[in-house]
Design an enzyme around this catalytic site. Structure first.
Site, short mmCIF file in Angstrom:
data_model
loop_
_atom_site.label_atom_id
_atom_site.label_comp_id
_atom_site.label_asym_id
_atom_site.label_seq_id
_atom_site.Cartn_x
_atom_site.Cartn_y
_atom_site.Cartn_z
N ALA A 75 53.12 90.68 -82.05
CA ALA A 75 54.43 90.50 -81.41
C ALA A 75 54.27 90.16 -79.93
O ALA A 75 55.02 90.63 -79.08
CB ALA A 75 55.29 91.76 -81.59
N LYS A 86 48.20 87.43 -90.34
CA LYS A 86 47.76 87.63 -88.96
C LYS A 86 46.24 87.56 -88.87
O LYS A 86 45.69 86.99 -87.92
CB LYS A 86 48.27 88.97 -88.43
CG LYS A 86 49.77 88.95 -88.19
CD LYS A 86 50.29 90.33 -87.92
CE LYS A 86 51.80 90.31 -87.71
NZ LYS A 86 52.40 91.63 -87.92
N GLU A 98 59.56 92.65 -92.11
CA GLU A 98 59.98 91.29 -92.45
C GLU A 98 61.34 91.38 -93.14
O GLU A 98 61.70 92.44 -93.68
CB GLU A 98 58.96 90.66 -93.40
CG GLU A 98 57.61 90.41 -92.77
CD GLU A 98 57.71 89.52 -91.54
OE1 GLU A 98 58.14 88.36 -91.65
OE2 GLU A 98 57.34 89.98 -90.45
N VAL A 113 51.26 87.08 -83.74
CA VAL A 113 50.28 88.18 -83.90
C VAL A 113 50.54 89.22 -82.82
O VAL A 113 50.64 88.89 -81.64
CB VAL A 113 48.84 87.65 -83.79
CG1 VAL A 113 47.84 88.81 -83.92
CG2 VAL A 113 48.55 86.59 -84.85
N THR A 168 62.80 82.27 -87.84
CA THR A 168 63.13 82.60 -89.23
C THR A 168 61.84 83.08 -89.90
O THR A 168 60.76 83.03 -89.31
CB THR A 168 63.63 81.36 -90.00
OG1 THR A 168 62.50 80.53 -90.34
CG2 THR A 168 64.62 80.54 -89.20
N ASP A 197 51.72 89.97 -94.77
CA ASP A 197 51.94 89.76 -93.33
C ASP A 197 50.66 90.06 -92.54
O ASP A 197 50.31 89.33 -91.61
CB ASP A 197 53.10 90.65 -92.86
CG ASP A 197 53.43 90.41 -91.40
OD1 ASP A 197 54.01 89.35 -91.09
OD2 ASP A 197 53.09 91.27 -90.56
N GLY A 208 59.10 94.54 -83.15
CA GLY A 208 60.34 94.90 -82.48
C GLY A 208 60.95 93.69 -81.82
O GLY A 208 60.24 92.80 -81.36
N LEU A 250 51.38 90.66 -78.03
CA LEU A 250 50.25 91.27 -77.32
C LEU A 250 49.24 90.16 -76.99
O LEU A 250 49.09 89.22 -77.79
CB LEU A 250 49.58 92.34 -78.19
CG LEU A 250 50.37 93.62 -78.45
CD1 LEU A 250 49.60 94.53 -79.41
CD2 LEU A 250 50.64 94.36 -77.15
N LYS A 269 55.23 83.06 -89.22
CA LYS A 269 53.78 82.91 -89.45
C LYS A 269 53.45 82.05 -90.65
O LYS A 269 52.27 81.83 -90.95
CB LYS A 269 53.14 84.29 -89.67
CG LYS A 269 53.36 85.27 -88.57
CD LYS A 269 53.38 86.70 -89.10
CE LYS A 269 54.18 87.60 -88.20
NZ LYS A 269 55.07 88.50 -88.92
N1 LIG Z 1 60.84 91.69 -86.27
C1 LIG Z 1 59.68 91.70 -85.63
O1 LIG Z 1 59.27 92.70 -85.03
C2 LIG Z 1 58.84 90.48 -85.62
C3 LIG Z 1 59.20 89.37 -86.36
N2 LIG Z 1 58.41 88.27 -86.34
C4 LIG Z 1 58.80 87.13 -87.13
O2 LIG Z 1 60.07 86.66 -86.68
C5 LIG Z 1 60.74 86.01 -87.76
C6 LIG Z 1 62.18 86.52 -87.82
O3 LIG Z 1 62.15 87.91 -88.08
P1 LIG Z 1 63.49 88.79 -87.95
O4 LIG Z 1 64.31 88.29 -86.83
O5 LIG Z 1 63.03 90.19 -87.94
O6 LIG Z 1 64.21 88.44 -89.32
P2 LIG Z 1 65.77 88.50 -89.69
O7 LIG Z 1 65.88 88.63 -91.15
O8 LIG Z 1 66.45 89.52 -88.83
O9 LIG Z 1 66.32 87.07 -89.24
C7 LIG Z 1 65.96 85.90 -89.88
C8 LIG Z 1 66.96 84.83 -89.47
O10 LIG Z 1 66.51 83.59 -90.00
C9 LIG Z 1 67.66 82.92 -90.54
N3 LIG Z 1 67.21 81.90 -91.46
C10 LIG Z 1 66.63 82.01 -92.67
N4 LIG Z 1 66.38 80.80 -93.19
C11 LIG Z 1 66.81 79.89 -92.27
C12 LIG Z 1 66.83 78.49 -92.19
N5 LIG Z 1 66.35 77.74 -93.19
N6 LIG Z 1 67.35 77.89 -91.10
C13 LIG Z 1 67.85 78.63 -90.07
N7 LIG Z 1 67.86 79.97 -90.09
C14 LIG Z 1 67.36 80.60 -91.16
C15 LIG Z 1 68.47 84.03 -91.14
O11 LIG Z 1 69.76 83.56 -91.41
P3 LIG Z 1 70.92 84.50 -92.02
O12 LIG Z 1 71.40 85.31 -90.84
O13 LIG Z 1 71.92 83.51 -92.49
O14 LIG Z 1 70.28 85.31 -93.10
C16 LIG Z 1 68.37 85.06 -90.02
O15 LIG Z 1 69.31 84.74 -88.99
C17 LIG Z 1 59.91 86.30 -89.01
O16 LIG Z 1 59.13 85.18 -89.32
C18 LIG Z 1 59.01 87.46 -88.59
O17 LIG Z 1 57.76 87.46 -89.22
C19 LIG Z 1 57.27 88.19 -85.60
C20 LIG Z 1 56.86 89.24 -84.83
C21 LIG Z 1 57.60 90.50 -84.81
N1 LIG Z 2 56.86 92.68 -89.95
C1 LIG Z 2 55.92 92.47 -88.90
C2 LIG Z 2 56.65 92.08 -87.66
C3 LIG Z 2 55.76 91.42 -86.72
O1 LIG Z 2 55.04 90.48 -87.01
C4 LIG Z 2 55.12 93.73 -88.65
O2 LIG Z 2 55.48 94.75 -89.23
O3 LIG Z 2 54.15 93.69 -87.90
#
Ligand SMILES: NC(=O)C1=CN([C@@H]2O[C@H](COP(=O)(O)OP(=O)(O)OC[C@H]3O[C@@H](n4cnc5c(N)ncnc54)[C@H](OP(=O)(O)O)[C@@H]3O)[C@@H](O)[C@H]2O)C=CC1
Ligand SMILES: N[C@@H](CC=O)C(=O)O
Length: 360
Positions: free
Chosen positions: A153, A224, A209, A151, A97, A220, A339, A155, A121
């Site tokens: 993703a 990092k 994000e 950090v 999340t 963000d 990604g 790497l 993070k």
């Molecule tokens: N996308 C990327 O490339 C990268 C992402 N990250 C990190 O990964 C994390 C997730 O990103 P991403 O998947 O893109 O985000 P999304 O918005 O696609 O997904 C977030 C998920 O978290 C859920 N959520 C929010 N609050 C809670 C909670 N309290 N309990 C349980 N679930 C919860 C949301 O629920 P709901 O579906 O109900 O909204 C959703 O399913 C972030 O912290 C991001 O920084 C890190 C590296 C790369």
């Molecule tokens: N939103 C972040 C996803 C990975 O941490 C980014 O753009 O680098």
């Protein structure tokens, strides 16, 4: 749940609950259904509204259907109870999340003996005191914190920095592009399409994000930078990072739905900066820097086309580590930095490392 779950093969198996079934969580569920994840058993999953839990195992490919049918209220305690009831010797909470509330629980989970693997993070990239609490809690609970996804993703930058640090090498400076979404945006922003249109694409590809202002505002990237600096032994706090935000003041405090409807308001100023840079023969890149005097800055910078950051592609991140032993030429790590697939793989990698260590 209707699915007939698989019983654990042996107590050395690893039981997992997954928080977050968005872009990254969903990609992890796909990986958990592959042979690479053998020995890892899901016993619960949650989004922000619903959850499922079954100590005998939950089938990863059926999570969405089960969540859709679930009437269980959100309650982390019930998920932790499923981990306990599983009998597995390695019990892991995976945080996929972006929730500050969940991040605030990481230290308590560690202290209670649960391993934590996080893409989120917020626990390690904000207050220094939270970082310190978390590491104390992990020691107290004799458990690990997997943060490879936080950090680049996944790497191999955090692992490299920690290895250098363990060898007595000292990080002197850190430079680069630490955001996959901002890298992608500025690699594509050539004036042919408005910045806001590119931002909508970056969001649809799962690079930003959940609230893209966390990327555009520099938070963000600052997180990092802090995670990297702290992993190399520098006790930096949020206030030590100078951050240039790309979000104009009128868009900073509105709710996310409003922001998503008003993204075109970003276009005028950012296009003016792009055009000015182009007139001077340069391009814009969102850079991060920690210098030899401990000064940290993240922000948009005009660079020459020959600059390493100007030659990135896609979501590439670039980390140039200048250390005592890599002083003449920095150690450079480069590759896709956002990604779903690569990030989920980083989470899986941490889970497999945990399983290996616990089984050893
Ligand atoms: N996308 C990327 O490339 C990268 C992402 N990250 C990190 O990964 C994390 C997730 O990103 P991403 O998947 O893109 O985000 P999304 O918005 O696609 O997904 C977030 C998920 O978290 C859920 N959520 C929010 N609050 C809670 C909670 N309290 N309990 C349980 N679930 C919860 C949301 O629920 P709901 O579906 O109900 O909204 C959703 O399913 C972030 O912290 C991001 O920084 C890190 C590296 C790369
Ligand atoms: N939103 C972040 C996803 C990975 O941490 C980014 O753009 O680098």
């Amino acid at each position: 749940m209707s699915a007939a779950p698989k019983l654990f093969a042996c107590p050395k198996d690893t039981a997992i609950v997954l928080l977050g079934t968005g872009v990254v969580g969903c990609a992890l569920l796909r990986l958990l259904a592959t042979p690479a994840a053998s020995g890892l058993y899901l016993v619960g999953a949650a989004n922000s509204r619903r959850q499922i839990a079954n100590a005998r195992g939950v089938v990863p490919t059926q999570v969405f259907a089960a969540l859709g049918a679930s009437t269980l209220p959100r309650d982390d305690a019930a998920l932790l109870a499923a981990l306990d009831a599983s009998g597995a010797s390695c019990r892991v909470v995976v945080d996929a999340t972006a929730s500050g509330e969940e991040a605030a629980q990481h230290a308590a989970w560690l202290a209670a003996g649960f391993h934590v693997v996080s893409a989120n993070k917020a626990a390690t990239g904000e207050k220094l005191s939270a970082w310190q609490d978390l590491h104390r809690a992990a020691a107290r609970g004799a458990v690990s914190y997997g943060d490879a996804a936080t950090v680049g993703a996944g790497l191999p930058v955090l692992s490299t920095l920690r290895r250098l640090h363990a060898c007595g090498d000292r990080l002197l400076a850190l430079d680069g592009v630490f955001s996959g979404s901002l890298s992608w945006l500025f690699n594509h922003f050539d004036g042919s399409r408005p910045f806001s249109a590119l931002l909508r694409d970056a969001r649809a590809f799962g690079y930003t994000e959940p609230d893209p202002r966390i990327d555009l505002g520099g938070a963000d990237v600052a997180r990092k930078l802090l995670i990297l600096a702290r992993s190399a032994g520098h006790a930096l706090d949020v206030a030590d990072v100078e951050i240039e935000s790309l979000v104009p003041p009128q868009l900073r405090d509105i709710d996310m739905a409003d922001f998503l409807n008003r993204m075109e308001e970003l276009d005028g100023e950012i296009e003016a900066r792009r055009a000015q840079a182009a007139r001077e023969g340069g391009v814009l890149r969102f850079l991060a820097r920690l210098d030899e005097r401990g000064r940290a800055h993240v922000g948009l910078t005009q660079v020459a086309p020959t600059h390493p950051a100007a030659r990135l592609a896609g979501t590439d991140n670039l980390f140039a580590l200048t250390t005592q032993r890599y002083q003449v030429q920095p150690l450079v790590i480069q590759g896709p930095g956002a990604g779903p697939e690569v990030t989920a793989q980083a989470l899986l990698g941490d889970l497999l490392t945990l399983r290996r260590n616990v089984a050893a």
